[in-house]
Scaffold this motif. Structure first.
Motif, PDB file in Angstrom:
ATOM      1  N   VAL A 268       0.742  -1.111   0.046  1.00 20.95           N
ATOM      2  CA  VAL A 268       0.038   0.512   0.327  1.00 20.95           C
ATOM      3  C   VAL A 268       0.602   1.380  -0.139  1.00 20.95           C
ATOM      4  CG1 VAL A 268      -1.522   1.271   1.718  1.00 20.95           C
ATOM      5  CG2 VAL A 268      -1.643  -1.133   1.320  1.00 20.95           C
TER       6      VAL A 268
ATOM      7  N   LEU B 260       1.683   8.649  -1.733  1.00 22.07           N
ATOM      8  CA  LEU B 260       3.095   9.600  -2.404  1.00 22.07           C
ATOM      9  C   LEU B 260       2.196  11.098  -1.730  1.00 22.07           C
ATOM     10  CD1 LEU B 260       3.940   9.018  -6.135  1.00 22.07           C
ATOM     11  CD2 LEU B 260       4.639   8.531  -4.033  1.00 22.07           C
TER      12      LEU B 260
ATOM     13  N   THR C  14      -1.566  12.634  -2.261  1.00 20.06           N
ATOM     14  CA  THR C  14      -2.648  11.050  -3.031  1.00 20.06           C
ATOM     15  C   THR C  14      -3.092  10.172  -2.008  1.00 20.06           C
ATOM     16  OG1 THR C  14      -0.724   9.254  -3.383  1.00 20.06           O
ATOM     17  CG2 THR C  14      -0.574  10.416  -4.834  1.00 20.06           C
ATOM     18  N   GLU C  15      -3.943   9.660  -2.940  1.00 21.10           N
ATOM     19  CA  GLU C  15      -3.896   8.428  -1.783  1.00 21.10           C
ATOM     20  C   GLU C  15      -3.430   7.037  -1.731  1.00 21.10           C
ATOM     21  OE1 GLU C  15      -7.712   7.870   0.127  1.00 21.10           O
ATOM     22  OE2 GLU C  15      -7.200  10.036   0.012  1.00 21.10           O
ATOM     23  N   PRO C  16      -2.985   6.436  -1.045  1.00 25.63           N
ATOM     24  CA  PRO C  16      -2.819   5.200  -1.179  1.00 25.63           C
ATOM     25  C   PRO C  16      -3.238   4.357  -1.546  1.00 25.63           C
ATOM     26  CG  PRO C  16      -3.736   5.094   1.013  1.00 25.63           C
ATOM     27  CD  PRO C  16      -4.243   6.209   0.494  1.00 25.63           C
TER      28      PRO C  16
ATOM     29  N   ASN D 120       5.151   6.832   1.065  1.00 32.29           N
ATOM     30  CA  ASN D 120       4.688   6.320   2.422  1.00 32.29           C
ATOM     31  C   ASN D 120       4.329   4.706   1.873  1.00 32.29           C
ATOM     32  OD1 ASN D 120       4.237   8.619   4.231  1.00 32.29           O
ATOM     33  ND2 ASN D 120       3.246   9.412   2.250  1.00 32.29           N
TER      34      ASN D 120
ATOM     35  N   SER E 133       3.395   0.958   3.254  1.00 34.50           N
ATOM     36  CA  SER E 133       2.902  -0.368   3.915  1.00 34.50           C
ATOM     37  C   SER E 133       2.638  -1.387   3.546  1.00 34.50           C
ATOM     38  CB  SER E 133       2.014   0.220   5.129  1.00 34.50           C
ATOM     39  OG  SER E 133       0.453   0.085   4.357  1.00 34.50           O
TER      40      SER E 133
ATOM     41  N   LYS F 197       2.802   2.545   8.630  1.00 42.58           N
ATOM     42  CA  LYS F 197       3.766   2.952   7.430  1.00 42.58           C
ATOM     43  C   LYS F 197       4.816   3.454   7.744  1.00 42.58           C
ATOM     44  CE  LYS F 197       1.156   7.238   6.699  1.00 42.58           C
ATOM     45  NZ  LYS F 197       1.894   8.341   7.350  1.00 42.58           N
TER      46      LYS F 197
HETATM   47  P1  ADP Z   1      -0.050  11.056   8.115  1.00 47.29           P
HETATM   48  O1  ADP Z   1      -1.230  11.576   9.525  1.00 47.29           O
HETATM   49  O2  ADP Z   1       1.125  10.258   8.472  1.00 47.29           O
HETATM   50  O3  ADP Z   1       0.703  12.344   7.798  1.00 47.29           O
HETATM   51  P2  ADP Z   1      -1.424  10.987   6.369  1.00 47.29           P
HETATM   52  O4  ADP Z   1      -3.344  10.287   6.507  1.00 47.29           O
HETATM   53  O5  ADP Z   1      -1.594  13.015   6.558  1.00 47.29           O
HETATM   54  O6  ADP Z   1      -0.362   9.660   7.143  1.00 47.29           O
HETATM   55  O7  ADP Z   1      -1.293  10.666   4.883  1.00 47.29           O
HETATM   56  C1  ADP Z   1       0.336  11.064   4.731  1.00 47.29           C
HETATM   57  C2  ADP Z   1       0.283   9.794   3.341  1.00 47.29           C
HETATM   58  O8  ADP Z   1       0.909   8.605   3.530  1.00 47.29           O
HETATM   59  C3  ADP Z   1      -0.586  10.227   1.974  1.00 47.29           C
HETATM   60  O9  ADP Z   1       0.524  10.059   1.065  1.00 47.29           O
HETATM   61  C4  ADP Z   1      -1.204   8.417   1.940  1.00 47.29           C
HETATM   62  O10 ADP Z   1      -1.951   8.078   1.176  1.00 47.29           O
HETATM   63  C5  ADP Z   1      -0.369   8.278   2.863  1.00 47.29           C
HETATM   64  N1  ADP Z   1      -0.712   6.932   3.287  1.00 47.29           N
HETATM   65  C6  ADP Z   1      -1.806   6.877   4.772  1.00 47.29           C
HETATM   66  N2  ADP Z   1      -1.412   5.160   4.996  1.00 47.29           N
HETATM   67  C7  ADP Z   1      -1.089   4.752   4.839  1.00 47.29           C
HETATM   68  C8  ADP Z   1      -0.252   3.382   4.315  1.00 47.29           C
HETATM   69  N3  ADP Z   1      -1.100   2.543   5.871  1.00 47.29           N
HETATM   70  N4  ADP Z   1       0.050   2.759   4.014  1.00 47.29           N
HETATM   71  C9  ADP Z   1       1.103   3.559   2.699  1.00 47.29           C
HETATM   72  N5  ADP Z   1       0.615   5.124   3.153  1.00 47.29           N
HETATM   73  C10 ADP Z   1      -0.333   5.412   3.445  1.00 47.29           C
END
Ligand code: ADP
Ligand code: MG
Length: 499
Positions: free
Chosen positions: A6, A9, A153-155, A194, A196, A207
């Motif tokens: 997952v 960015l 972006t979304e994951p 990011n 995971s 992550k």
């Molecule tokens: P944070 O609060 O740690 O900054 P966010 O929800 O703001 O996390 O997301 C930051 C980035 O991490 C986004 O690009 C999101 O898509 C990505 N992200 C969120 N959860 C995960 C996950 N479980 N694994 C990988 N990437 C993730």
């Protein structure tokens, strides 16, 4: 694969504006002298007031529209409070609650859509310089307060390759829009990934965030490395730590930088020194009308020329070459019409379209392989062909000459080089330099005779059935004629004489 990766960015891009985000200091990423483009506002002196850079707002909205984002009608800036030596105010002006753009998407080539969570506008920090041969670090504030776009972006990604594709496409879009030069080596675009691995029950795993990636390839490679590393940790019965990792470009590996146990408390609150922003539909639509053709649209349009996928990609990335090609293609369409009307090539090319496609193909090959060494493209690859002396009209004439075999490919390259230097039309150069292809049997007759006389061994071998000897004899004639003979004609002449 046992564990589904997952990946999401976070991408920052420095906007290409004349001045900084909240003051009139210059925004010049190429300024080498430190602390030149600074003023009391971007240095955070007490009592100063920021003013919003309208162009920066317009550019972020434009980028949002290019990626199908909804645009906020009402938004405002917020203070993100933290202390760092490169942040003179002690807070960064950013957007948190209401990003300018949200809920967008960008499609990958396989049709998969990557959802864009948000695109917001903020200001960049200065640059700390360590290891200057002293036991202290120095800071350059030229970058402090430069307009910065952040895209999250979304994951939705599943592999390093998808990350590469997205980052490259985003970079291209930002360049097409003139929003950012998006050069990663210069730090104008910065990608954080990011990663995971999904838990067995389908819920998200812990992550890791990777920073300090200095190229798109590094971003892609770090993803693939990290997927493997996390898999190994989990298979060994371990747990993934929530942490920030760096990328070692020499070892091609990520390494732990710091753990991120709990979220920072940035104490966001609305920036009291700036007014909120309000946009009417008409304001947003006015910006939409300034959207240029996007890379994805251009690829579809260029298919009509009958080009290969590879050629289309080159003409999309090097937009100046593609524009030039289009100009040449329209000239060649006219030429094709003329030939066809004059019945010249009707038998060989049943339709005008067919003939035009052959001419298009020829010119695409020449532009792609011969032009780059002839041009001194300054700045970004998308720049128009400034100072390039070969006009599309003259180049189209050259293509017709090659097509009619009045020039050999060696001769054509020599003519092209001369055209780039002088700006003259091909026929003038051919006359002056005596470069025309010799397609006149009379002129070649004696050359062919002398080659046959001088190479009795090859002649015998050919007669004994060795095809390679024919190639050799043709080669000798080509050499004697300094590459000007028409090769098909030479082949026919040699065969005839040896019958
Ligand atoms: P944070 O609060 O740690 O900054 P966010 O929800 O703001 O996390 O997301 C930051 C980035 O991490 C986004 O690009 C999101 O898509 C990505 N992200 C969120 N959860 C995960 C996950 N479980 N694994 C990988 N990437 C993730
Ligand atoms: Mg976040």
């Amino acid at each position: 694969m046992k564990y589904q990766p997952v990946i999401g960015l976070e991408i920052h891009a420095e906007l290409k504006t004349k001045t900084k985000m909240f003051c009139d200091s210059l925004n010049d990423p190429d300024e080498k002298h430190p602390n030149i483009n600074v003023c009391p506002i971007c240095m955070g002196h007490p009592g100063t007031l920021p003013v919003i850079n309208r162009e920066a707002v317009r550019k972020v909205i434009l980028a949002g529209l290019a990626m199908d984002c909804s645009i906020a009608h009402d938004t405002f800036f917020e203070r993100k409070n933290y202390f760092y030596p490169d942040l003179p105010k002690g807070y960064q002006i950013s957007q948190y609650e209401k990003p300018l753009g949200y809920k967008g998407e960008l499609a990958l080539k396989n049709g998969k859509k990557i959802q864009i969570t948000r695109i917001h506008l903020e200001e960049d920090a200065g640059k700390l310089l360590h290891d200057q041969g002293e036991d202290f670090s120095v800071v350059d504030f030229n970058r402090a307060g430069v307009p910065l776009m952040e895209l999250v972006t979304e994951p939705d990604f599943e592999s390093g390759e998808q990350v590469r594709e997205f980052a490259q496409e985003l970079q291209l879009i930002l360049r097409y829009l003139g929003v950012s030069d998006a050069d990663m080596e210069k730090g104008l675009m910065r990608v954080e990934v990011n990663i995971s691995l999904m838990n067995a029950d389908g819920s998200y795993g812990t992550k890791a965030e990777i920073k300090n990636l200095n190229s798109i390839s590094a971003a892609a490679a770090s993803v693939d490395y990290e997927i493997k590393r996390q898999q190994e940790v989990l298979e060994g019965g371990g747990k993934i730590a929530q942490e920030t990792r760096g990328w070692d470009d020499i070892k091609k590996a990520t390494f732990s930088q710091r753990s991120k146990e709990e979220a920072h408390d940035y104490r966001y609150f609305p920036e009291p020194d700036l007014p909120p922003l309000h946009f009417e539909d008409a304001d947003i639509e006015a910006i939409r009308t300034t959207l240029p053709e996007l890379p994805s649209q251009r690829r579809i349009r260029f298919k009509n020329y009958g080009l290969t996928g590879n050629q289309i990609e080159i003409f999309t990335i090097a937009r100046h070459l593609g524009n030039y090609y289009e100009h040449v293609a329209s000239e060649l369409d006219e030429a094709a019409k003329d030939f066809h009307k004059k019945k010249e090539l009707k038998g060989e090319f049943p339709s005008e379209q067919h003939l035009a496609e052959r001419l298009h193909e020829l010119s695409a090959n020449y532009i792609i392989t011969e032009f780059p060494p002839l041009m001194n493209a300054k700045g970004s690859e998308l720049d128009e062909l400034e100072g390039f002396k070969i006009s599309p009209e003259a180049f189209a004439e050259l293509m017709v000459l090659i097509f009619h075999k009045e020039l050999s490919s060696t001769g054509a390259k020599a003519v092209l080089k001369e055209m780039a230097e002088t700006g003259l039309h091909p026929e003038a150069i051919m006359k002056e330099k005596n470069l025309g292809q010799v397609s006149d049997t009379g002129a070649l007759d004696s050359v062919v005779d002398s080659v046959i006389a001088k190479n009795t061994k090859a002649v015998e071998d050919y007669k004994a059935g060795k095809e390679a000897s024919l190639k050799f004899l043709i080669g000798m004639v080509m050499r004697e004629s300094q590459g000007r003979a028409n090769p098909q004609m030479v082949e026919e002449m040699v065969k005839l004489k040896l019958k």
